[in-house]
Motif scaffolding. Structure first.
Motif, mmCIF file in Angstrom:
data_model
loop_
_atom_site.group_PDB
_atom_site.id
_atom_site.type_symbol
_atom_site.label_atom_id
_atom_site.label_comp_id
_atom_site.label_asym_id
_atom_site.label_seq_id
_atom_site.Cartn_x
_atom_site.Cartn_y
_atom_site.Cartn_z
ATOM 1 N N SER A 139 38.622 50.867 35.431
ATOM 2 C CA SER A 139 37.573 49.875 35.684
ATOM 3 C C SER A 139 37.518 48.852 34.546
ATOM 4 C CB SER A 139 36.225 50.587 35.827
ATOM 5 O OG SER A 139 35.182 49.663 35.932
ATOM 6 N N ARG A 155 40.455 46.484 34.866
ATOM 7 C CA ARG A 155 40.222 45.459 35.893
ATOM 8 C C ARG A 155 39.311 44.354 35.371
ATOM 9 N NH1 ARG A 155 40.273 50.042 39.167
ATOM 10 N NH2 ARG A 155 38.017 50.273 39.058
ATOM 11 N N ARG A 156 38.271 44.717 34.621
ATOM 12 C CA ARG A 156 37.362 43.702 34.064
ATOM 13 C C ARG A 156 38.088 42.805 33.068
ATOM 14 N NH1 ARG A 156 33.234 48.107 33.164
ATOM 15 N NH2 ARG A 156 32.173 48.230 35.159
ATOM 16 N N GLU A 191 41.303 42.158 33.003
ATOM 17 C CA GLU A 191 42.220 41.313 33.761
ATOM 18 C C GLU A 191 41.483 40.175 34.452
ATOM 19 O OE1 GLU A 191 44.167 44.260 36.161
ATOM 20 O OE2 GLU A 191 45.644 44.698 34.607
ATOM 21 N N GLU A 192 40.262 40.418 34.920
ATOM 22 C CA GLU A 192 39.460 39.351 35.522
ATOM 23 C C GLU A 192 39.109 38.293 34.485
ATOM 24 O OE1 GLU A 192 36.078 41.313 37.229
ATOM 25 O OE2 GLU A 192 37.269 42.222 38.837
ATOM 26 N N MET A 193 38.764 38.721 33.265
ATOM 27 C CA MET A 193 38.445 37.762 32.204
ATOM 28 C C MET A 193 39.677 36.957 31.814
ATOM 29 S SD MET A 193 35.577 39.720 29.862
ATOM 30 C CE MET A 193 36.712 40.894 29.177
ATOM 31 N N SER A 213 42.925 30.397 34.331
ATOM 32 C CA SER A 213 42.960 29.647 35.585
ATOM 33 C C SER A 213 42.782 28.161 35.309
ATOM 34 C CB SER A 213 41.876 30.141 36.550
ATOM 35 O OG SER A 213 40.605 29.859 36.016
ATOM 36 N N ALA A 244 42.188 36.255 33.800
ATOM 37 C CA ALA A 244 42.423 35.324 34.912
ATOM 38 C C ALA A 244 41.458 34.145 34.848
ATOM 39 C CB ALA A 244 42.296 36.057 36.242
ATOM 40 N N ARG A 245 40.201 34.403 34.518
ATOM 41 C CA ARG A 245 39.224 33.326 34.413
ATOM 42 C C ARG A 245 39.582 32.362 33.298
ATOM 43 N NH1 ARG A 245 34.039 36.124 33.591
ATOM 44 N NH2 ARG A 245 34.848 37.763 34.904
ATOM 45 N N TYR A 288 42.179 39.291 24.614
ATOM 46 C CA TYR A 288 42.088 40.007 25.892
ATOM 47 C C TYR A 288 43.400 40.706 26.206
ATOM 48 C CZ TYR A 288 37.693 37.597 27.104
ATOM 49 O OH TYR A 288 36.421 37.139 27.140
#
Length: 112
Positions: free
Chosen positions: A36, A39-40, A42-44, A50, A46-47, A70
């Motif tokens: 979990s 995943r968090r 990786e989301e940061m 991007s 990606a943000r 990160y």
């Protein structure tokens, strides 16, 4: 084991299988938590990477000193997942004959 510390938990079982299942359950919970967290992270990442914002449309490049942190954190968390997976698999052995193993989380990284 926790009961020995006087935490008021259930009495410790003397059955080795119960103790092993408790450790396996703890490891499985840790693996789920680590996944979990990964995943968090990786989301940061990606943000942060991007495309977007006015800088990208004007040709201005902004050096981001946060993304490398990160990436380092993600690598460390992946290493934790691998090591927890190794510990879990070593406790389970082959796992093919243990019905308890079917309820455990899938390891995304562990292949060895």
């Amino acid at each position: 084991m926790l009961n020995a510390a006087g935490d008021g938990g259930a009495p410790a079982s003397h059955d080795p299988n119960d103790a092993r299942h408790a450790v396996v359950s703890d490891l499985a919970g840790l693996i789920e938590h680590v996944q979990s967290s990964l995943r968090r992270i990786e989301e940061m990442i990606a943000r942060n990477t991007s495309a977007g914002g006015p800088e990208s449309s004007t040709g201005v490049i902004v050096l981001d000193d946060v993304s490398p942190r990160y990436m380092k954190a993600a690598a460390a968390v992946q290493a934790c997942e691998v090591n927890l997976g190794i510990a879990l698999r070593s406790l389970l052995g082959s796992g093919a004959d243990d019905p308890y193993a079917a309820s455990l989380p899938t390891l995304a990284v562990v292949g060895a």
